[in-house]
Design an enzyme around this catalytic site. Structure first.
Site, PDB file in Angstrom:
ATOM      1  N   GLU A 129      11.328   8.687  -0.289  1.00  0.00           N
ATOM      2  CA  GLU A 129      11.585   9.815  -1.182  1.00  0.00           C
ATOM      3  C   GLU A 129      10.723  11.023  -0.823  1.00  0.00           C
ATOM      4  O   GLU A 129      11.033  12.151  -1.225  1.00  0.00           O
ATOM      5  CB  GLU A 129      11.287   9.418  -2.629  1.00  0.00           C
ATOM      6  CG  GLU A 129      12.184   8.328  -3.189  1.00  0.00           C
ATOM      7  CD  GLU A 129      11.711   7.901  -4.570  1.00  0.00           C
ATOM      8  OE1 GLU A 129      10.857   8.615  -5.157  1.00  0.00           O
ATOM      9  OE2 GLU A 129      12.160   6.846  -5.054  1.00  0.00           O
ATOM     10  N   ASP A 134      -2.922  -4.634   2.998  1.00  0.00           N
ATOM     11  CA  ASP A 134      -3.803  -5.775   3.193  1.00  0.00           C
ATOM     12  C   ASP A 134      -3.093  -7.089   2.834  1.00  0.00           C
ATOM     13  O   ASP A 134      -2.410  -7.186   1.814  1.00  0.00           O
ATOM     14  CB  ASP A 134      -5.032  -5.590   2.294  1.00  0.00           C
ATOM     15  CG  ASP A 134      -6.071  -6.667   2.457  1.00  0.00           C
ATOM     16  OD1 ASP A 134      -6.657  -6.764   3.543  1.00  0.00           O
ATOM     17  OD2 ASP A 134      -6.286  -7.424   1.489  1.00  0.00           O
TER      18      ASP A 134
END
Length: 550
Positions: free
Chosen positions: A262, A211
Site C-alpha cells: 500500500e 526475526d
C-alpha cells in the site's frame, strides 16, 4: 528527502546491519544510541551501502539484547526518543540510505502489556489466548505440556503462579522464559502487528527484517517432538519440526506484504529463517517476503566445493520463484567471519569463544575473510554486512566471563559462552575513551585492548586496509552492476572458484599454493599481495576485467 526511486532496489542492495547498543554512543553512558548512529551514518554511506538495518531499539528489559520487546511502537530511553528515530530516518534518507528496522513477531517481553494482562486474567481468558498457555501434564500439572526445548537450553515452557498463589498453567517460549511466544492462531495478534507495521511505515522506514519468522506458527495441538534440533531446522522423514516452518506462516507473510504494498517506494520484508535454501525460497515467492538470508551460505567452512554447491543450490531455488539470493557472512548472532575463518575445521557459530578456548589464527582469519567478502560481493543478488566487518574486526575471544550478558551463558550452566564476542562496541578512533565509541571509558561490554589498531580513523588513510577494500569492492560492484548480473562458472583447478559476472571474472583461491590467473586487469584484490606475476596467492580473491572469458 528520500532515496532515489528504484522500484527493485532490494534485489541488488547491500544492507549494513547496525547493532544499536554497540555502534556509537552520543550521550556518554557507555551504551550506543540513536543519536550516535545518526552521527556516524556518513561512514556507512562512504563504505558504499545502500541501506541500514537496525537491530531492535524498542523498550526492553534486555533479557535477550532487545529481542524481548516490551513495546513495539516506542524507543527505549537507553537509545533515545521517537524524535531521535525520526531524525535518524531523515538523515539516512538525505544520504540516500534506506532504513530497515527489526520486527520481532514470534515472541515479546514478559513485561509487554498484553502478557502482563494475560497473567492477571487467568486460565481460559481471552487475554491468555494471545499466547500459548497450557495446563501441564502429570497428576498435578507439574510437567510441561510437551517435550519442546528452548533455543537457549532447558524446557521451552515456564509454569506461572496464579493470582491465588497456586501453581498454574505453563506458557511457551522457544527462547528465554522472559520471551513468551505469541499465538498466531489468534486474530488479535495479527491486528497487533498490522498496527506496528503501519506505525513504522508511516514514519518512513523502508522495510523490516523479520526475526525468527519461520517459527511464528506452530503445528496444531503442539505435538511432542522427540528429535532434539539444537537450532538445526531439518525435516525428519519429510516432516518439519512442529515449531518451525509450518504452512501457516505463508498466509501471515502475504498479509504483511499486502500492507507494505500500500506504501510507495517499495518497502521490503527480509526473512530471518535458518532453513535450507529450498525451504527458504518458499518464503520469497512473489506475494510473500522480498528477501531471505542465506544462512546455509553463512555457515559454510572455508572450502571451495562447499561454496560452489551452495551457490548452485541457492541460485536455482531462488531463481525458480523469481527472487534474488541474499548473501551474508556475519551478523549479531554468530562468530565474526574474520575469526571463524581463522580455524581449520567446523566452528560452532553461536557458541562463543573464551580466553581458555583454542584461539583463531587472526592473520589467517582476516586474510580469508577479505577473500570471502570479495567472493560474496561478486555474486548476483543482495548482500548484508555486519557493522565492523568493513574494519576486519575479529571476535572478542577473551571477554571475562563475569561481563557476559547473552542469556545462553547462564541458561547453559556456564557451558556455552554465547554471542557477546561479536557484539563488542566498535572502535572509531585509535585513541580516546573506548576508542571513540563513547566519551565513557566503560562501555557496556569491554573492548579488547588492541581494538585501536582496527579503528576507522587508522584505516581511513591506508589504501591497503580492509576498509579501503570494502569501499573499492562496493563502488565497483555498483558501477558494473554485479548485483543485477548473472554468473557462469569457468574452469578452475581444485581449491579454486572462478566465475564470470557480466564484464568481471571473479577468482578465489581456497588453497595455500599460488594458482595461475586469467590474463586481465585487476579491478579489486582482497589483499595487496593477492595477484602478482600472473598468479593468485593462496587465501585470496580478485575481480578481473578479462577480454576473453573462455
Amino acid at each position: 528527502m528520500t532515496p532515489t526511486d528504484d522500484h527493485d532496489w532490494w534485489r541488488t542492495a547491500v544492507i549494513y546491519q547496525v547493532y544499536p547498543r554497540s555502534f556509537a554512543d552520543a550521550d556518554g553512558d557507555g551504551t550506543g544510541d540513536l543519536r550516535g548512529i545518526t552521527g556516524r551514518l556518513d561512514h556507512v554511506a562512504e563504505v558504499g551501502a545502500d541501506a541500514i538495518w537496525l537491530s531492535p531499539f524498542y523498550p526492553s528489559p534486555q533479557a535477550d539484547g532487545g529481542y524481548d520487546v516490551a513495546d513495539y511502537r516506542a524507543v527505549d530511553p537507553m537509545y533515545g526518543t521517537l524524535a531521535d528515530a525520526d531524525a535518524l530516518i531523515d538523515r539516512a534518507h538525505e544520504l540516500q540510505l534506506r532504513v530497515v528496522v527489526d520486527l520481532v513477531p514470534n515472541h515479546c517481553s514478559d513485561r509487554h502489556e498484553r502478557f502482563v494482562a494475560a497473567l492477571a486474567a487467568g486460565p481460559g481468558s481471552p487475554e491468555r489466548g494471545m499466547f500459548h498457555f497450557r495446563d501441564g501434564r502429570g497428576v498435578d500439572g507439574e510437567l510441561p505440556p510437551n517435550d519442546w526445548t528452548s533455543m537457549f537450553e532447558g524446557p521451552a515452557w515456564t509454569r506461572v503462579t496464579e493470582s491465588d498463589g497456586t501453581p498454574g498453567q505453563w506458557y511457551l517460549h522457544l527462547f528465554a522464559p522472559e520471551q513468551p511466544d505469541w499465538n498466531w492462531d489468534d486474530e488479535r495478534v495479527h491486528a497487533e502487528f498490522a498496527t506496528t507495521l503501519r506505525f513504522w511505515l508511516d514514519r518512513g522506514v523502508d522495510g523490516f527484517r523479520v526475526d525468527v519468522c519461520d517459527a511464528i506458527v506452530k503445528a496444531p495441538g503442539l505435538p511432542d517432538w522427540p528429535h532434539t534440533t539444537h537450532g538445526v531446522v531439518e525435516p525428519v522423514e519429510g516432516v518439519m519440526p512442529p515449531m518451525w516452518d509450518q504452512e501457516g506462516i505463508h498466509d501471515v507473510f502475504r498479509e504483511w506484504r499486502r500492507i507494505l504494498d500500500e506504501y510507495d517506494g517499495q518497502r521490503i520484508l527480509c526473512a530471518e529463517a535458518w532453513l535450507p535454501p529450498e525451504r527458504a525460497a518458499r518464503i520469497v515467492r512473489s506475494d510473500e517476503m522480498h528477501q531471505a538470508f542465506n544462512f546455509a551460505y553463512l555457515s559454510l567452512p572455508w572450502d571451495a566445493s562447499a561454496v560452489r554447491e551452495n551457490v548452485d543450490v541457492s541460485l536455482r531455488a531462488n531463481d525458480a520463484v523469481g527472487a534474488p539470493t541474499t548473501w551474508v557472512l556475519s551478523n549479531h548472532d554468530v562468530m565474526r567471519h574474520a575469526s571463524r575463518y581463522g580455524y581449520d575445521g567446523p566452528v560452532e557459530l553461536e557458541a562463543g569463544v573464551g580466553a581458555d578456548d583454542p584461539q583463531p589464527d587472526r592473520a589467517l582469519g582476516l586474510r580469508r575473510a577479505r577473500a570471502a567478502t570479495l567472493l560474496m560481493l561478486g555474486l548476483p543478488g543482495s548482500a548484508y554486512l555486519y557493522q565492523g566487518e568493513e574494519l576486519g574486526l575479529p571476535e572478542a575471544t577473551a571477554l571475562p566471563d563475569t561481563v557476559r550478558q547473552d542469556p545462553i551463558w547462564e541458561r547453559s550452566g556456564h557451558r556455552i559462552r554465547g554471542r557477546d564476542g561479536c557484539r563488542v562496541p566498535l572502535p572509531w578512533t585509535a585513541d580516546g575513551p573506548s576508542f571513540g565509541f563513547s566519551s565513557s571509558a566503560d562501555p557496556w561490554l569491554p573492548q579488547p585492548t588492541d581494538f585501536g589498531s582496527y579503528a576507522a580513523d587508522v584505516q581511513q588513510a591506508d589504501d591497503d586496509s580492509t576498509l579501503a577494500m570494502y569501499r573499492r569492492a562496493l563502488d565497483t560492484r555498483r558501477s558494473l552492476g554485479l548485483g543485477s548480473g548473472s554468473m557462469t562458472w569457468l574452469p578452475s583447478p581444485d581449491d579454486v572458484l572462478t566465475w564470470s559476472n557480466g564484464a568481471v571474472v571473479v577468482v578465489g583461491n581456497f588453497g595455500t599454493d599460488p594458482v595461475p590467473l586469467p590474463v586481465g586487469e585487476v579491478l579489486v584484490a582482497s589483499v595487496p599481495d593477492a595477484a602478482a606475476d600472473g598468479v593468485l596467492a593462496g587465501g585470496s580473491a580478485v575481480w578481473l576485467r578479462v577480454d576473453d572469458q573462455g
